[in-house]
Enzyme design. Structure first.
Site, PDB file in Angstrom:
ATOM      1  N   GLU A   1       0.819  -1.221   0.000  1.00  0.00           N
ATOM      2  CA  GLU A   1       0.000   0.000   0.000  1.00  0.00           C
ATOM      3  C   GLU A   1       0.849   1.266   0.000  1.00  0.00           C
ATOM      4  O   GLU A   1       0.549   2.229  -0.714  1.00  0.00           O
ATOM      5  CB  GLU A   1      -0.954   0.009   1.202  1.00  0.00           C
ATOM      6  CG  GLU A   1      -2.110  -0.985   1.099  1.00  0.00           C
ATOM      7  CD  GLU A   1      -1.732  -2.412   1.485  1.00  0.00           C
ATOM      8  OE1 GLU A   1      -0.569  -2.633   1.900  1.00  0.00           O
ATOM      9  OE2 GLU A   1      -2.586  -3.309   1.362  1.00  0.00           O
ATOM     10  N   HIS A   9     -11.479  -4.465  10.012  1.00  0.00           N
ATOM     11  CA  HIS A   9     -12.052  -4.248   8.687  1.00  0.00           C
ATOM     12  C   HIS A   9     -13.302  -3.372   8.733  1.00  0.00           C
ATOM     13  O   HIS A   9     -14.110  -3.415   7.806  1.00  0.00           O
ATOM     14  CB  HIS A   9     -12.422  -5.584   8.032  1.00  0.00           C
ATOM     15  CG  HIS A   9     -11.290  -6.271   7.341  1.00  0.00           C
ATOM     16  ND1 HIS A   9     -10.193  -6.739   7.995  1.00  0.00           N
ATOM     17  CD2 HIS A   9     -11.096  -6.579   6.032  1.00  0.00           C
ATOM     18  CE1 HIS A   9      -9.369  -7.323   7.132  1.00  0.00           C
ATOM     19  NE2 HIS A   9      -9.887  -7.229   5.929  1.00  0.00           N
TER      20      HIS A   9
HETATM   21  C1  LIG Z   1      -2.738  -4.596   4.358  1.00  0.00           C
HETATM   22  C2  LIG Z   1      -3.832  -5.346   3.705  1.00  0.00           C
HETATM   23  N1  LIG Z   1      -4.072  -5.145   2.395  1.00  0.00           N
HETATM   24  C3  LIG Z   1      -5.058  -5.816   1.778  1.00  0.00           C
HETATM   25  C4  LIG Z   1      -5.832  -6.710   2.473  1.00  0.00           C
HETATM   26  C5  LIG Z   1      -6.939  -7.479   1.757  1.00  0.00           C
HETATM   27  N2  LIG Z   1      -6.561  -8.871   1.663  1.00  0.00           N
HETATM   28  C6  LIG Z   1      -6.953  -9.762   2.577  1.00  0.00           C
HETATM   29  S1  LIG Z   1      -6.287 -11.245   2.347  1.00  0.00           S
HETATM   30  C7  LIG Z   1      -5.458 -10.751   0.971  1.00  0.00           C
HETATM   31  C8  LIG Z   1      -4.581 -11.711   0.247  1.00  0.00           C
HETATM   32  C9  LIG Z   1      -3.411 -12.124   1.074  1.00  0.00           C
HETATM   33  O1  LIG Z   1      -2.760 -13.189   0.467  1.00  0.00           O
HETATM   34  P1  LIG Z   1      -1.683 -14.066   1.194  1.00  0.00           P
HETATM   35  O2  LIG Z   1      -0.834 -13.235   2.086  1.00  0.00           O
HETATM   36  O3  LIG Z   1      -0.990 -14.859   0.162  1.00  0.00           O
HETATM   37  O4  LIG Z   1      -2.537 -15.025   2.150  1.00  0.00           O
HETATM   38  P2  LIG Z   1      -3.629 -16.105   1.729  1.00  0.00           P
HETATM   39  O5  LIG Z   1      -4.938 -15.416   1.726  1.00  0.00           O
HETATM   40  O6  LIG Z   1      -3.267 -16.675   0.423  1.00  0.00           O
HETATM   41  O7  LIG Z   1      -3.604 -17.111   2.831  1.00  0.00           O
HETATM   42  C10 LIG Z   1      -5.736  -9.419   0.704  1.00  0.00           C
HETATM   43  C11 LIG Z   1      -5.239  -8.678  -0.444  1.00  0.00           C
HETATM   44  C12 LIG Z   1      -5.575  -6.861   3.846  1.00  0.00           C
HETATM   45  N3  LIG Z   1      -6.318  -7.668   4.611  1.00  0.00           N
HETATM   46  N4  LIG Z   1      -4.574  -6.189   4.432  1.00  0.00           N
END
Ligand SMILES: Cc1ncc(C[n+]2csc(CCOP(=O)(O)OP(=O)(O)O)c2C)c(N)n1
Ligand SMILES: [Mg+2]
Lengths: 329, 328
Positions: free
Chosen positions: B59, B128
């Site tokens: 971000e 959230h």
């Molecule tokens: C700082 C932040 N940016 C965006 C999000 C929205 N978001 C939630 S989960 C996610 C994907 C994260 O992927 P990863 O770290 O690979 O974990 P996975 O869900 O695959 O277990 C996103 C973009 C968030 N929760 N926090």
């Protein structure tokens, strides 16, 4: 990346890993249905396909070790030993939930189990883990902190800042990256110039190993090795668990970014099938054993749902509690 | 033609991309995934990956890159998935976007638009469910606007892109599914003026975002009791439209501010203070406020509902004001 090493897979050990994975799988499948029945709301991130990581990691840790997790943490919580009743009740938002209904699926906590939460901000847990490990080191404890995060978290500044700090201060911290190849709809190679996560960790001068995250035994072995070195003062390490999520990112994901065939291919080498096949081939487990474990898992889930259903709601008059610490006299 | 809020925002983005080659959209999962709230669905196919740019989860870096691109002559629309994650980009927004024009003695400007989903109400838990638009409204150098209606969802983006300053547009996540009609012939809106969404004589409900609909519902209930509430949609939180606020309050002589932010040190506190400073002698009652309870927003449905403003608590605050003359 297979369970070669000096570890022999015994019947008891193999069944325990399988048991944990089956509990998690049954819990997740039921949660999926309960979401459809609107018993569970908010964001729900299921762990199907990744069970070997939670089962293997928790098997290798000690009760006094601290754990920091993500929003995809039901499996971590269950394998850590937080009661399924308390986890399910939390998903229902009940008073008996492990966060008293205030956290929900993404925010499971259990201080007694040293489970410092599901964190719903990607990479938000890593700096906290640095602090927990610092506290362990400064208090001369032999415990360590294990910190889970996804492949997506690797893009955040907090990942890099935390790895550097942990290494600079030689902290007892095990970074566990659950690389399931996607961050929501963004494939790793579309998010990272360098897709080998262990390379990044080595740049911060810590030991880093890629592990077959579909093999619970390999996970356990890798964590046990890393933990031994960390407890001996080697400083932090990173394990990249190569795994895959079988279900959607959350309940609102049409999965436009990947093919069904890819999912099916991974399902074929799923952690439960593969360990089951292996245990049977080694003559360590019968089909009856498997059936029994599955029945027990189903029964445990059934009990948890009943517990959650019949549990009370937190009275609204309690809304403002716990915003500040309530001192226990 | 009926249109949903999310589609209205998408049409606004499409228009902007077509109208100006300098415009591009960038953010997490805006392309391949189709936008986490399906706002940008189909845009990658239509405009290609140069102009619909998926970013990693970085971000601070991609908001900062938006600032740089704006300095470099482009017109970026940066989507931060939700306001909750904007906290990772706070440094870039507050220390860079907001300051560069002034700090450079007017040599630079940052024509950047940041779109963010905001708000609570979907049982997403404390991390959230933030409503931090009031915080951002504290910062000189930023412009803060909140499209609550379909017309504003459809038209505010163009006004934001036309601004030479950084503009943050807050889209309440509860509104994305809202459907209705656009006002025929309305092609332009501004980022300066509040709008009366319901005219009334007895009290002014001052609000923005999703709370607008709670105020309208409260006003409908109150109407059955013979209480005629005016509902003022602020639309812009920075700059605030003092003239519209004071004009309405001088007519109705009573004000209730409804804000999904917390009460302490909030936007509602700012509006209340301005009323006291500018229209004190026109008031028949103290200014009242209905805000979110001062707790991190809880997951459980009944606790979350109890924490947030509702038509019932708004109506109760109005009744209280009219019967006792005391603030709510
Ligand atoms: C700082 C932040 N940016 C965006 C999000 C929205 N978001 C939630 S989960 C996610 C994907 C994260 O992927 P990863 O770290 O690979 O974990 P996975 O869900 O695959 O277990 C996103 C973009 C968030 N929760 N926090
Ligand atoms: Mg991932």
């Amino acid at each position: 990346m297979s369970a070669a090493g000096g570890y022999a897979l015994s019947r008891e050990h193999g069944l325990e890993l399988l048991r944990q994975m089956l509990r998690i799988r049954a819990f997740e499948d039921r949660s999926y249905r309960l979401y459809g029945e609107t018993k569970i709301r908010g964001f729900l991130h299921l762990y199907n396909g990744e069970e070997a990581v939670a089962a293997g990691v928790m098997q290798a840790l000690r009760p006094a070790d601290a754990i920091v997790s993500t929003y995809r943490e039901h499996g971590h919580a269950l394998a850590r030993g937080i009661s399924m009743n308390a986890v399910m009740a939390e998903l229902f938002g009940k008073q008996t939930g492990c966060s008293r209904g205030r956290g929900g699926s993404m925010h499971l906590f259990d201080a007694a189990k040293r489970f410092y939460g599901g964190n719903a901000i990607v990479a938000g847990g890593l700096p906290i883990a640095v602090g927990l490990a610092l506290a362990q080191k400064l208090q001369h404890q032999s415990d360590l902190t294990a910190c889970f995060f996804g492949d997506g978290a690797v893009a955040e500044g907090e990942f890099h800042e935390s790895l550097n700090l942990a290494s600079l201060w030689k902290l007892p911290l095990l970074f566990i990256c659950e690389n399931n190849l996607y961050a929501m709809g963004t494939a790793l190679e579309r998010a990272q110039a360098e897709t080998d996560i262990t390379t990044k960790a080595r740049a911060y001068r810590m030991e880093a190993t890629a592990v077959d995250g579909m093999d619970a035994f390999a996970v356990e072995e890798a964590v046990a090795d890393a933990a031994r070195k960390i407890r001996n003062g080697a400083g932090p390490a990173l394990l990249e668990m190569r795994t895959y999520r079988f279900r959607a990112h959350s309940m609102f994901d049409p999965q436009l970014y990947r093919d069904k065939a890819e999912v099916e291919a991974w399902q074929k080498k799923g952690p439960i099938v593969s360990l089951t096949t292996r245990l049977k081939a080694l003559g360590l487990m019968t089909e009856e054993d498997y059936q029994r474990l599955e029945r027990e898992a189903e029964a445990e889930v059934e009990t948890a749902v009943g517990f959650a259903e019949s549990s009370p709601w937190e009275p609204v008059s309690e809304l403002a509690r716990f915003v500040y610490a309530e001192h226990i006299a | 033609m009926r249109i949903a809020y999310r589609d209205a925002v998408r049409e606004a983005i499409r228009d902007a991309l077509k109208a100006d080659p300098r415009v591009f959209l960038m953010g997490e999962d805006v392309g391949r995934y189709g936008g986490s709230y399906a706002v940008s669905k189909g845009l990658l196919e239509e405009f290609g990956p140069q102009r619909i740019r998926d970013t990693p989860l970085s971000e601070s870096a991609f908001v900062g890159a938006g600032i740089g691109a704006a300095l470099g002559g482009l017109r970026p629309i940066v989507e931060i998935m939700t306001v909750n994650f904007s906290l990772l980009a706070l440094d870039q927004i507050v220390n860079n976007a907001a300051t560069l024009s002034h700090m450079s003695g007017g040599q630079l400007s940052v024509p950047l638009v940041i779109r963010l989903a905001t708000g609570a109400g979907r049982q997403l838990g404390a991390q959230h469910s933030h409503s931090l638009e009031g915080w951002y409204a504290h910062i000189p150098g930023l412009r803060i606007a909140v499209p609550a209606t379909l017309d504003d969802a459809r038209r505010m983006l163009a006004a934001a892109l036309a601004s030479p300053d950084p503009v943050l547009l807050f889209e309440h996540l509860y509104l994305y599914n809202m459907e209705g009609e656009l006002t025929p012939g309305l092609e332009r809106v501004d980022l300066e003026h509040a709008a009366i969404r319901r005219a009334g004589r007895d009290v002014t409900l001052i609000t923005y975002g999703w709370s607008l609909y709670k105020c309208l519902a409260a006003a409908a209930t109150l109407a059955q009791e013979g209480i005629d509430a005016e509902v003022l949609d602020l639309r812009a939180l920075r700059p605030l439209d003092d003239a519209a606020i004071m004009a309405s309050v001088r007519r109705t002589r009573r004000a209730v501010i409804v804000d999904e932010g917390w009460r302490s040190g909030s936007l509602s506190a700012e509006v209340a203070t301005r009323i006291v400073e500018q229209a004190f002698y026109d008031l028949d009652a103290p200014v009242a406020r209905v805000c979110t309870a001062e707790v991190p927003v809880p997951y459980a449905k009944h606790l979350e509902a109890a924490a947030l403003p509702s038509p019932e608590t708004i109506a109760a605050a109005v009744r209280n004001l009219l019967t006792s003359g005391a603030g709510g």
